[in-house]
Motif scaffolding. Structure first.
Motif, short mmCIF file in Angstrom:
data_model
loop_
_atom_site.label_atom_id
_atom_site.label_comp_id
_atom_site.label_asym_id
_atom_site.label_seq_id
_atom_site.Cartn_x
_atom_site.Cartn_y
_atom_site.Cartn_z
N ALA A 1 0.84 -1.20 0.00
CA ALA A 1 0.00 0.00 0.00
C ALA A 1 0.87 1.24 0.00
O ALA A 1 1.98 1.24 0.56
N HIS A 2 0.38 2.29 -0.62
CA HIS A 2 1.05 3.59 -0.57
C HIS A 2 0.03 4.70 -0.71
O HIS A 2 -1.13 4.48 -1.07
N LYS A 3 0.46 5.90 -0.39
CA LYS A 3 -0.41 7.07 -0.52
C LYS A 3 -0.59 7.44 -2.00
O LYS A 3 0.24 7.12 -2.85
N GLY A 4 -1.67 8.16 -2.26
CA GLY A 4 -1.84 8.79 -3.56
C GLY A 4 -1.27 10.20 -3.54
O GLY A 4 -0.83 10.69 -2.50
N ILE A 5 -1.27 10.83 -4.70
CA ILE A 5 -0.77 12.20 -4.77
C ILE A 5 -1.65 13.03 -5.69
O ILE A 5 -2.13 12.55 -6.73
N ALA A 6 -1.90 14.27 -5.27
CA ALA A 6 -2.54 15.27 -6.12
C ALA A 6 -1.64 16.50 -6.10
O ALA A 6 -1.27 16.98 -5.03
N VAL A 7 -1.26 16.97 -7.28
CA VAL A 7 -0.41 18.16 -7.40
C VAL A 7 -1.27 19.29 -7.93
O VAL A 7 -1.97 19.14 -8.94
N LEU A 8 -1.21 20.44 -7.24
CA LEU A 8 -2.11 21.55 -7.54
C LEU A 8 -1.33 22.85 -7.69
O LEU A 8 -0.23 22.98 -7.15
N ARG A 9 -1.93 23.78 -8.39
CA ARG A 9 -1.39 25.14 -8.48
C ARG A 9 -2.50 26.13 -8.15
O ARG A 9 -3.59 26.08 -8.74
N THR A 10 -2.23 26.99 -7.20
CA THR A 10 -3.16 28.07 -6.85
C THR A 10 -2.61 29.38 -7.38
O THR A 10 -1.45 29.73 -7.13
N ILE A 11 -3.45 30.09 -8.13
CA ILE A 11 -3.07 31.34 -8.78
C ILE A 11 -3.88 32.47 -8.15
O ILE A 11 -5.11 32.45 -8.17
N VAL A 12 -3.17 33.44 -7.59
CA VAL A 12 -3.82 34.60 -6.96
C VAL A 12 -3.61 35.81 -7.88
O VAL A 12 -2.48 36.12 -8.28
N THR A 13 -4.70 36.48 -8.21
CA THR A 13 -4.64 37.71 -9.00
C THR A 13 -5.00 38.89 -8.10
O THR A 13 -6.10 38.94 -7.53
N GLY A 14 -4.07 39.81 -7.95
CA GLY A 14 -4.29 40.98 -7.11
C GLY A 14 -4.49 42.23 -7.94
O GLY A 14 -4.94 42.17 -9.08
N HIS A 15 -4.12 43.38 -7.34
CA HIS A 15 -4.27 44.66 -8.03
C HIS A 15 -3.07 45.53 -7.69
O HIS A 15 -2.79 45.78 -6.52
N GLU A 16 -2.36 45.99 -8.72
CA GLU A 16 -1.13 46.74 -8.50
C GLU A 16 -1.41 48.16 -8.01
O GLU A 16 -2.38 48.80 -8.40
N ALA A 17 -0.50 48.61 -7.16
CA ALA A 17 -0.49 50.01 -6.70
C ALA A 17 0.88 50.27 -6.10
O ALA A 17 1.69 49.35 -5.90
N HIS A 18 1.15 51.54 -5.81
CA HIS A 18 2.40 51.89 -5.14
C HIS A 18 2.37 51.30 -3.73
O HIS A 18 1.34 51.30 -3.05
N SER A 19 3.53 50.80 -3.28
CA SER A 19 3.56 50.12 -1.98
C SER A 19 3.28 51.05 -0.81
O SER A 19 3.03 50.58 0.31
N SER A 20 3.30 52.35 -1.04
CA SER A 20 2.93 53.29 0.03
C SER A 20 1.42 53.44 0.15
O SER A 20 0.92 54.05 1.09
N GLN A 21 0.68 52.88 -0.83
CA GLN A 21 -0.78 53.01 -0.84
C GLN A 21 -1.43 51.62 -0.77
O GLN A 21 -2.16 51.20 -1.66
N THR A 22 -1.14 50.92 0.30
CA THR A 22 -1.63 49.55 0.42
C THR A 22 -3.15 49.47 0.44
O THR A 22 -3.72 48.42 0.09
N HIS A 23 -3.81 50.55 0.81
CA HIS A 23 -5.27 50.53 0.85
C HIS A 23 -5.89 50.52 -0.54
O HIS A 23 -7.08 50.22 -0.70
N ARG A 24 -5.09 50.88 -1.56
CA ARG A 24 -5.60 50.95 -2.93
C ARG A 24 -5.31 49.68 -3.73
O ARG A 24 -5.86 49.50 -4.81
#
Length: 392
Positions: free
Chosen positions: A181-204
């Motif tokens: 017996a052995h374990k199975g495997i599932a390989v996954l990729r999670t893709i996060v899409t954000g929104h660019e802004a200047h790093s001084s304006q993290t609220h935007r």
């Protein structure tokens, strides 16, 4: 009488060692083609009167090989192994990875352990397989190391072309322990899409990197809870389903809020805790608890997870002809269970009795200065010689 004559004619350790050297010399890292090795095997078998059937990849750059030694009758045994190896990039080798070097009873080289020695033993024994009453089927695959990608179409060929085999023996390195017996495997990729802004304006902006970090922490929490609460599969170490994030890529500069980040992760699942509910729960967490907050700031933000590779576990079966055969050949009455995945689960899912037993230790697999001991090569040779004798 025929069995004893066949045993006497079988090649020995010297011939196997030479075959190991030949196979290791082919750079079959998964990103490369394996066709040169496959052509060598085809010509080797042809010299001994054995025809091969090739099952190519879609792009024709890689191939599985299927060959039958002996009569085309039911009840034969499939010897299964993969031809590809993992990369050597960034590893500190003290020898040439693609040239076998012998030191202190060890053979060093990429693939010596995982798993070209098993293939070499089978090939070296072909000239001695002259009196078989039931066949030995050789099933050599491509791209096992990147998710068992070649095996499904190879198994389709086994089912379509061969008289029903009695057993499949997958020769992954188990130290010649019989693994049920052995374990199975599932390989996954999670893709996060954000929104660019200047790093001084993290609220935007919406940081894809920060969001990915929170999701990775969430997966780590799922893994930690399973380590405490289970479920558990006794005999496998570790005994629970594991969740692991292997790579993270994201961001463009320290002063830009990252628009893109993706991470690759895997689930090594015991049969009692399959990956599908884990993935469903993770996607639900993203959809209901993460994505709405992102889209309050930037409507084009989001999280997507794709399943890239999946291979099923090998489940222990009490009435398993392959298990009974391997234990008899190995001279043992106990079996082991392992955490790594192999192609055996795919064979079992297709209805073929399967077991894992091969020379070498998984502790040396994928390591710099990978090696196999000559003692293990001899043990693997003895095992396969007994198989040939039993089929004769």
């Amino acid at each position: 009488m025929a069995a004893s004559r066949a045993h006497a004619m079988m090649p020995g350790l010297a011939e196997v060692r030479e075959m190991i050297e030949r196979l290791v010399a082919f750079d079959t890292v998964s990103r490369n083609s394996n066709l040169e090795l496959i052509d060598f095997v085809r010509h080797w078998l042809s010299r001994h009167g054995v025809a091969s059937h090739i099952v190519a990849s879609d792009d024709g750059q890689k191939a599985n090989l299927l060959a039958t030694v002996g009569p085309s009758v039911p009840g034969g045994v499939v010897l299964s192994g993969h031809t590809d190896v993992v990369p050597v990039d960034g590893q500190r080798w003290t020898t040439d990875p693609f040239r076998v070097v012998e030191r202190h009873g060890r053979l060093y080289g990429r693939g010596t352990c995982d798993m070209k020695s098993f293939l070499a033993i089978a090939l070296a024994l072909v000239p001695g397989m002259r009196d078989l009453k039931r066949p030995v089927h050789l099933a050599f695959s491509y791209d096992e190391e990147v998710g068992c990608q070649g095996a499904p179409r190879l198994i389709d060929a086994v089912l379509a072309r061969l008289p029903t085999p009695a057993a499949v023996i997958v020769g992954e390195p188990t130290g010649m322990r019989v693994v049920s017996a052995h374990k199975g495997i599932a390989v996954l990729r999670t893709i996060v899409t954000g929104h660019e802004a200047h790093s001084s304006q993290t609220h935007r902006g919406v940081s894809a990197v920060t969001t990915a970090a929170h999701l990775i922490a969430h997966l780590d929490g799922l893994a930690r809870r399973r380590a405490v609460d289970g479920p558990f599969a006794p005999g496998i170490e570790p005994p629970q389903t594991t969740i692991h994030v292997g790579t993270v890529h994201g961001g463009t500069a320290v002063n830009i809020i990252a628009r893109e980040c993706h991470f690759d992760w895997d689930i090594r699942a015991i049969a009692e805790d399959p990956p599908e509910p884990i993935l469903q729960d993770f996607r639900r967490h993203c959809d209901e608890r993460v994505t709405p907050g992102l889209r309050n700031i930037a409507p084009d933000s989001g999280v997507a997870t794709e399943l890239r590779v999946e291979a099923p576990p090998l489940a222990h079966e009490h009435a398993n002809p392959a298990l009974e055969l391997a234990c008899r050949l190995a001279g043992v009455d106990t079996t082991a269970r392992v955490p790594f995945a192999t192609e055996a689960g795919l064979f079992q899912r297709s209805g073929l009795p399967s077991v894992i037993c091969g020379p070498g230790s998984i502790d040396q697999a994928h390591q710099p200065d990978e090696f196999i001991t000559l003692e293990q090569v001899q043990a693997g040779l003895d095992f396969q010689r007994r198989l040939v004798t039993a089929l004769s």
